[in-house]
Motif scaffolding. Structure first.
Motif, PDB file in Angstrom:
ATOM      1  N   UNK A  61      12.381  -4.008   5.424  1.00  0.00           N
ATOM      2  CA  UNK A  61      12.794  -5.171   5.200  1.00  0.00           C
ATOM      3  C   UNK A  61      13.594  -5.612   5.238  1.00  0.00           C
ATOM      4  N   UNK A  62      14.867  -5.760   5.020  1.00  0.00           N
ATOM      5  CA  UNK A  62      16.636  -6.328   5.665  1.00  0.00           C
ATOM      6  C   UNK A  62      17.429  -4.957   4.979  1.00  0.00           C
ATOM      7  N   UNK A  63      18.586  -5.658   5.281  1.00  0.00           N
ATOM      8  CA  UNK A  63      20.038  -4.603   4.843  1.00  0.00           C
ATOM      9  C   UNK A  63      19.672  -4.506   3.416  1.00  0.00           C
ATOM     10  N   UNK A  64      19.181  -5.753   2.522  1.00  0.00           N
ATOM     11  CA  UNK A  64      19.463  -5.435   1.005  1.00  0.00           C
ATOM     12  C   UNK A  64      18.525  -4.351   0.815  1.00  0.00           C
ATOM     13  N   UNK A  65      17.571  -3.963   1.079  1.00  0.00           N
ATOM     14  CA  UNK A  65      15.689  -3.748  -0.026  1.00  0.00           C
ATOM     15  C   UNK A  65      16.260  -2.532   1.434  1.00  0.00           C
ATOM     16  N   UNK A  66      16.717  -2.596   2.289  1.00  0.00           N
ATOM     17  CA  UNK A  66      16.014  -1.525   3.388  1.00  0.00           C
ATOM     18  C   UNK A  66      14.384  -1.366   3.179  1.00  0.00           C
ATOM     19  N   UNK A  67      13.989   0.131   3.605  1.00  0.00           N
ATOM     20  CA  UNK A  67      12.789   1.249   3.194  1.00  0.00           C
ATOM     21  C   UNK A  67      12.194   0.723   2.533  1.00  0.00           C
ATOM     22  N   UNK A  68      10.814  -0.086   2.493  1.00  0.00           N
ATOM     23  CA  UNK A  68      10.411  -0.019   1.195  1.00  0.00           C
ATOM     24  C   UNK A  68       8.716   1.256   2.264  1.00  0.00           C
ATOM     25  N   UNK A  69       8.116   2.084   0.860  1.00  0.00           N
ATOM     26  CA  UNK A  69       6.650   1.990   0.814  1.00  0.00           C
ATOM     27  C   UNK A  69       6.185   0.845   1.214  1.00  0.00           C
ATOM     28  N   UNK A  70       5.024   1.260   2.392  1.00  0.00           N
ATOM     29  CA  UNK A  70       4.085   0.819   3.080  1.00  0.00           C
ATOM     30  C   UNK A  70       2.442   0.969   2.606  1.00  0.00           C
ATOM     31  N   UNK A  71       2.211   2.426   2.682  1.00  0.00           N
ATOM     32  CA  UNK A  71       1.135   3.149   2.657  1.00  0.00           C
ATOM     33  C   UNK A  71       1.206   4.751   2.632  1.00  0.00           C
ATOM     34  N   UNK A  72      -0.248   5.350   2.296  1.00  0.00           N
ATOM     35  CA  UNK A  72       0.481   6.429   1.960  1.00  0.00           C
ATOM     36  C   UNK A  72      -0.960   7.224   2.521  1.00  0.00           C
ATOM     37  N   UNK A  73      -0.801   8.437   3.424  1.00  0.00           N
ATOM     38  CA  UNK A  73      -1.648   8.685   4.254  1.00  0.00           C
ATOM     39  C   UNK A  73      -3.012   9.185   3.593  1.00  0.00           C
ATOM     40  N   UNK A  74      -2.528  10.258   2.135  1.00  0.00           N
ATOM     41  CA  UNK A  74      -3.068  10.668   1.765  1.00  0.00           C
ATOM     42  C   UNK A  74      -3.713   9.616  -0.497  1.00  0.00           C
ATOM     43  N   UNK A  75      -4.895   9.413  -0.037  1.00  0.00           N
ATOM     44  CA  UNK A  75      -5.483   8.847  -0.954  1.00  0.00           C
ATOM     45  C   UNK A  75      -5.655   9.413  -2.575  1.00  0.00           C
ATOM     46  N   UNK A  76      -4.739  10.294  -2.157  1.00  0.00           N
ATOM     47  CA  UNK A  76      -4.699  11.148  -4.387  1.00  0.00           C
ATOM     48  C   UNK A  76      -3.771  11.656  -3.923  1.00  0.00           C
ATOM     49  N   UNK A  77      -2.355  10.856  -3.393  1.00  0.00           N
ATOM     50  CA  UNK A  77      -0.910  11.420  -3.759  1.00  0.00           C
ATOM     51  C   UNK A  77      -0.732  11.604  -4.958  1.00  0.00           C
TER      52      UNK A  77
END
Length: 338
Positions: free
Chosen positions: A66-82
């Motif tokens: 996102x940016x230098x403050x938030x860094x990386x955030x989760x976008x999607x998961x490959x497993x539907x039942x994670x």
């Protein structure tokens, strides 16, 4: 011993530099750290709004920077039942990744906003804009039960056709060391047309096909063979359509291939050399830029980025060079130092 090792590494690097066309060493500009303890941003992608990078990761998720403050955030998961207790923070080559997924190659369809993912265990996966709807298109749970290890991916920017590789139908990602010590040639290059849902095998009997990239005009697609140290070209249009040829032999093992803004290609190459001091092979990762007519234009060593760890991808986006690694906990921005 440490001094001798550094001398050996430095000497070897100098030899490689002298033997490479337009040689240079990368200067690290910025690191994009993944949330601890996640590792392995093997591939990177940018969406149609220029946001990102989006990266694949070791615990089955896609992350968006996102940016230098938030860094990386989760976008999607490959497993539907994670199961977060089971999956969060998984390291690579774990058996649990078969449950949680292990995304590798990434590529956006900029017309639809869909993100396509080559997941090592789940096959070809489509993630709808926003990251909420995840659809498995090709893999062991549908009409392709022989799928074992899906790897590289590229999307034609004009047609939206997806090109991806099946590294092996005999070994899974968790068996990677056994695979590279083998003489496996069960890999394939495939084509998926989202308009028709048709899946086509373009080239088979490949020695661990890894990276793939379609040309700017869509006339051909390149595929790297990790165990064969070479890049092959498959023609898609014209009188040679659906025939293949050797595009380029390499002094090292190719991983991902990415087309740049000028239509040339960046290939991630790892040079494994035997060290008499450590009694093992030491890697010298680099990015190699080549033209459509097979000319090597540039060779950049990534020692400052990853030391002797393997680099998996070099990508140019809006004039900036990014790199990813299966082994690191970060992606980077770098520039060549001539």
């Amino acid at each position: 011993m440490l001094n001798m090792a550094m001398v050996l590494i430095t000497t070897t690097l100098m030899i490689l530099l002298l033997c490479s066309p337009t040689p240079s060493v990368a200067i690290l500009i910025k690191r994009f750290e993944l949330p601890e303890p996640v590792t392995g941003p093997e591939s990177l992608a940018f969406d149609r709004n220029g946001e990102g990078p989006y990266v694949s990761s070791s615990d089955g998720r896609i992350y968006k920077y996102v940016d230098s403050t938030e860094g990386f955030v989760e976008y999607a998961s490959m497993s539907p039942f994670r199961n977060t207790t089971l999956c969060d923070g998984f390291a690579d080559f774990s058996v649990g990744q078969a449950i949680c997924g292990r995304p590798l190659g990434l590529g956006f369809n900029h017309h639809t906003g869909d993100l396509y993912v080559a997941d090592a265990y789940f096959g070809l996966v489509k993630v709808s804009p926003g990251g909420e709807n995840v659809t498995r298109l090709f893999g062991p749970d549908n009409t392709y039960p022989s799928t074992m290890f899906t790897d590289g991916l590229d999307v034609d920017p004009d047609t939206g056709i997806v090109y991806f590789t099946e590294a092996s139908t005999n070994y899974q990602f968790k068996d990677f060391q056994t695979l590279i010590d083998s003489d496996d040639k069960s890999g394939s290059l495939l084509k998926y047309d989202p308009r028709t849902g048709e899946m086509t095998v373009l080239l088979s009997n490949l020695a661990v096909p890894s990276g793939v990239a379609v040309s700017r005009d869509g006339s051909f697609v390149l595929v790297g063979e990790y165990l064969a140290n070479r890049i092959q070209r498959v023609w898609l249009k014209g009188p040679r359509a659906y025939s293949s040829e050797l595009f380029m032999p390499l002094a090292g093992r190719p991983n991902n291939i990415k087309r740049d803004s000028t239509g040339q290609f960046w290939i991630s190459v790892n040079n494994f050399l035997r060290s008499p001091i450590f009694q093992r092979r030491i890697n010298f990762p680099r990015g190699v830029r080549v033209s459509e007519n097979r000319m090597i234009l540039q060779s950049v060593f990534l020692i400052a980025e990853y030391g002797t760890e393997a680099a998996s991808e070099i990508q140019e986006y809006n004039g900036t060079l990014y790199s990813g690694s299966l082994q690191a906990s970060y992606a980077t921005i770098f520039r060549p130092f001539f």
